[in-house]
Design an enzyme around this catalytic site. Sequence first.
Site, PDB file in Angstrom:
ATOM      1  N   LYS A 265      -2.568  -9.447  -6.843  1.00 48.60           N
ATOM      2  CA  LYS A 265      -3.486  -9.288  -6.084  1.00 48.60           C
ATOM      3  C   LYS A 265      -2.612  -7.828  -5.105  1.00 48.60           C
ATOM      4  O   LYS A 265      -1.223  -7.630  -4.620  1.00 48.60           O
ATOM      5  CB  LYS A 265      -2.646 -10.478  -4.540  1.00 48.60           C
ATOM      6  CG  LYS A 265      -4.082 -10.031  -3.649  1.00 48.60           C
ATOM      7  CD  LYS A 265      -3.368  -9.362  -2.442  1.00 48.60           C
ATOM      8  CE  LYS A 265      -3.747  -9.358  -1.007  1.00 48.60           C
ATOM      9  NZ  LYS A 265      -3.203  -8.606  -0.152  1.00 48.60           N
ATOM     10  N   ALA A 266      -3.426  -6.790  -5.329  1.00 44.07           N
ATOM     11  CA  ALA A 266      -2.634  -5.320  -5.230  1.00 44.07           C
ATOM     12  C   ALA A 266      -3.483  -5.544  -3.371  1.00 44.07           C
ATOM     13  O   ALA A 266      -4.566  -5.877  -2.821  1.00 44.07           O
ATOM     14  CB  ALA A 266      -3.539  -4.532  -5.689  1.00 44.07           C
ATOM     15  N   ALA A 267      -2.758  -4.078  -2.696  1.00 49.37           N
ATOM     16  CA  ALA A 267      -3.611  -3.548  -1.557  1.00 49.37           C
ATOM     17  C   ALA A 267      -4.229  -3.357  -1.521  1.00 49.37           C
ATOM     18  O   ALA A 267      -5.295  -2.916  -1.841  1.00 49.37           O
ATOM     19  CB  ALA A 267      -2.740  -3.447  -0.657  1.00 49.37           C
TER      20      ALA A 267
ATOM     21  N   CYS B 257      10.463   2.272   1.802  1.00 47.64           N
ATOM     22  CA  CYS B 257      11.643   0.901   1.618  1.00 47.64           C
ATOM     23  C   CYS B 257      12.923   1.459   2.000  1.00 47.64           C
ATOM     24  O   CYS B 257      13.727   0.920   2.188  1.00 47.64           O
ATOM     25  CB  CYS B 257      11.338  -0.431   1.121  1.00 47.64           C
ATOM     26  SG  CYS B 257      11.420   0.188  -0.468  1.00 47.64           S
TER      27      CYS B 257
ATOM     28  N   GLY C 214       7.341  -6.593   0.376  1.00 49.21           N
ATOM     29  CA  GLY C 214       6.493  -6.291   1.490  1.00 49.21           C
ATOM     30  C   GLY C 214       7.570  -6.233   2.605  1.00 49.21           C
ATOM     31  O   GLY C 214       8.501  -5.625   2.906  1.00 49.21           O
ATOM     32  N   SER C 215       6.548  -7.383   4.115  1.00 55.21           N
ATOM     33  CA  SER C 215       8.010  -7.451   4.963  1.00 55.21           C
ATOM     34  C   SER C 215       8.341  -8.774   4.925  1.00 55.21           C
ATOM     35  O   SER C 215       8.203  -8.972   4.423  1.00 55.21           O
ATOM     36  CB  SER C 215       5.774  -7.455   6.191  1.00 55.21           C
ATOM     37  OG  SER C 215       6.229  -8.458   6.039  1.00 55.21           O
TER      38      SER C 215
ATOM     39  N   TRP D  64       0.609  -1.215  -0.097  1.00 58.07           N
ATOM     40  CA  TRP D  64      -0.299  -0.067   0.359  1.00 58.07           C
ATOM     41  C   TRP D  64       0.780   0.801  -0.013  1.00 58.07           C
ATOM     42  O   TRP D  64       0.344   2.013   0.086  1.00 58.07           O
ATOM     43  CB  TRP D  64      -1.314   0.047   0.854  1.00 58.07           C
ATOM     44  CG  TRP D  64       0.037  -0.783   2.520  1.00 58.07           C
ATOM     45  CD1 TRP D  64      -0.125  -1.550   2.758  1.00 58.07           C
ATOM     46  CD2 TRP D  64       0.824   0.227   3.356  1.00 58.07           C
ATOM     47  NE1 TRP D  64       1.024  -1.127   4.584  1.00 58.07           N
ATOM     48  CE2 TRP D  64       1.046  -0.009   4.660  1.00 58.07           C
ATOM     49  CE3 TRP D  64       0.909   2.004   3.475  1.00 58.07           C
ATOM     50  CZ2 TRP D  64       1.850   0.436   5.547  1.00 58.07           C
ATOM     51  CZ3 TRP D  64       1.712   2.288   4.355  1.00 58.07           C
ATOM     52  CH2 TRP D  64       1.826   1.803   5.443  1.00 58.07           C
ATOM     53  N   ASN D  65       2.327   1.133   0.774  1.00 56.51           N
ATOM     54  CA  ASN D  65       2.352   2.293   0.117  1.00 56.51           C
ATOM     55  C   ASN D  65       3.227   2.986  -0.567  1.00 56.51           C
ATOM     56  O   ASN D  65       3.471   4.578  -0.978  1.00 56.51           O
ATOM     57  CB  ASN D  65       4.237   2.108   1.484  1.00 56.51           C
ATOM     58  CG  ASN D  65       5.200   1.212   0.213  1.00 56.51           C
ATOM     59  OD1 ASN D  65       4.676   0.252  -0.020  1.00 56.51           O
ATOM     60  ND2 ASN D  65       6.250   1.730   0.793  1.00 56.51           N
TER      61      ASN D  65
ATOM     62  N   GLU E  50      11.365  -8.404  -2.656  1.00 65.22           N
ATOM     63  CA  GLU E  50      11.681  -7.083  -1.874  1.00 65.22           C
ATOM     64  C   GLU E  50      10.883  -6.511  -0.455  1.00 65.22           C
ATOM     65  O   GLU E  50       9.713  -6.236  -0.757  1.00 65.22           O
ATOM     66  CB  GLU E  50      11.200  -5.640  -3.227  1.00 65.22           C
ATOM     67  CG  GLU E  50      12.611  -4.480  -2.894  1.00 65.22           C
ATOM     68  CD  GLU E  50      11.474  -3.395  -2.393  1.00 65.22           C
ATOM     69  OE1 GLU E  50      12.031  -3.525  -0.603  1.00 65.22           O
ATOM     70  OE2 GLU E  50      10.923  -2.925  -2.512  1.00 65.22           O
ATOM     71  N   LEU E  51      12.047  -6.765   0.200  1.00 70.60           N
ATOM     72  CA  LEU E  51      11.992  -6.872   2.004  1.00 70.60           C
ATOM     73  C   LEU E  51      11.992  -5.493   2.287  1.00 70.60           C
ATOM     74  O   LEU E  51      11.783  -6.144   3.800  1.00 70.60           O
ATOM     75  CB  LEU E  51      12.077  -8.254   2.215  1.00 70.60           C
ATOM     76  CG  LEU E  51      11.379  -9.191   1.781  1.00 70.60           C
ATOM     77  CD1 LEU E  51      11.763 -10.630   1.596  1.00 70.60           C
ATOM     78  CD2 LEU E  51      10.068  -9.464   0.960  1.00 70.60           C
TER      79      LEU E  51
END
Length: 487
Positions: free
Chosen positions: A178-180, A286, A230-231, A154-155, A252-253
Amino acid sequence: MSVAIYRCPELLVAGRWRAGRGEGRHVVVDPATAEPLGELRLASRADLQEALDCAGPAFEAWKAVPAHERCARLERGVARLRARADDIAALLTAEQGKPLAEARAECLMAADLIKWYAEEARRVHGRVLPARSADARMDVLKVPAGPVAAFSPWNFPLVLSARKIGGALAAGCSIILKAAEETPASVAAMVACLAEELPEGVLQLVYGVPAEVSTALIESPVIRKLSFTGSVPVGRHLAQMAAAQLKRITLELGGHAPVIVCEDADIESTVALMVPHKFRNAGQACLAPTRFFVARSRYADFLEAFQAAADDLRIGPGDAPGTQMGPLAQARRLHAVQDLVARSAACGARVLTRAGRVPEAGYFAAPTLLADVPLDAPAMVEEPFGPVACALPFDSLDEAIALANRSDYGLAGYLFTDSARTIQAVSQRLEVGSLAINGIGVSVPEAPFGGLKASGWGSESGIEGMEAFLETRFTHYSVPKDARRQA
């Protein structure tokens, strides 16, 4: 933004826009007011299966489209995206909170990413190897990997979705994105610009319960490639699922970017670059600079200049004139940032911020500088993902590099110096995937973007990002004996 002009989107499945059929609902909230904007209907298992059933045949059709035609179709979609940038930016600001200028810049950056990938579709080259006999041929081919499952956060929902959509489609893959759920309308508007040029099912968009969607897509034999931003905990979980299926994955975390400010740096210009970059999107990036290691002789000057510039930022709703920093995206992010600052202060960090300057409604946090932060303080270890910067002095370049490399993250880094020797040393020894020297440019469409250590696997953007959606195939062709006699 007025609730009356915001509308939650539908899913795009098998070429049709329609509401999700799942029992779940997600309330989309305006982070500047904490008021609901709308209710998003989520995908059911049947919706996901329909998307999977369509993704395979769509891939077979799309990979047969010549590369120059794929490029042309994507470029027409990009032109449409640019023409609608103002409207899409307004949606993004409403549901995510960032200032309109940042939202519009993100939309145009997404367009640039897809356009670069589209152009690169015409430059996917294999090679011919010298054959070992006169009647043989050896070729190395690059072929599309297959249907892709992509997961974006979402960012920066437009840019981070565009990296996946652009690479997959340009390479000849079909993709289920699959988007936020927090930022559905802006992504759907971007997808709609592209989908008009594409065969049914080549680009599909779903929203749903994250665990249900990831399980359904990753475990399906249809999906051949995964891409996730994401995380770290979620990335590790998806990597384990992908490993069980022996599927390729790009991750990409996140990051905790170090900034090394040397004694010969221009403090004024450094702060002028770093403060807007640090507090862009309320620090929810990030690649945001977060850990500032400053030469001791310049440390006091740096703290004074940085705090003054941060205190001067105008905070408010993203659609208000003159806003330079909007709210955090959700209540949970606000609580997490407040908790991080409190825990770090309890460890001995000095909190430098101007209190009482944020709107009472919504999820606003003041830009905060933590000085003299102990190395074991939470803000020095955990990714802040908010408007929090840490500062610490250093006495030698070796110490600065060691401090910077102490983190488990290794996505982006920044260096400010006029010394060629320092540039060479940091370039060789700093453990990051992207390094900006006397600037902020760590991510452009034509260059790879990816991290080391806990920041992920693989790269997006650049030829490396295109390669992630391609398989390598070796062909060794020998002329049959009968054909040789006839010749």
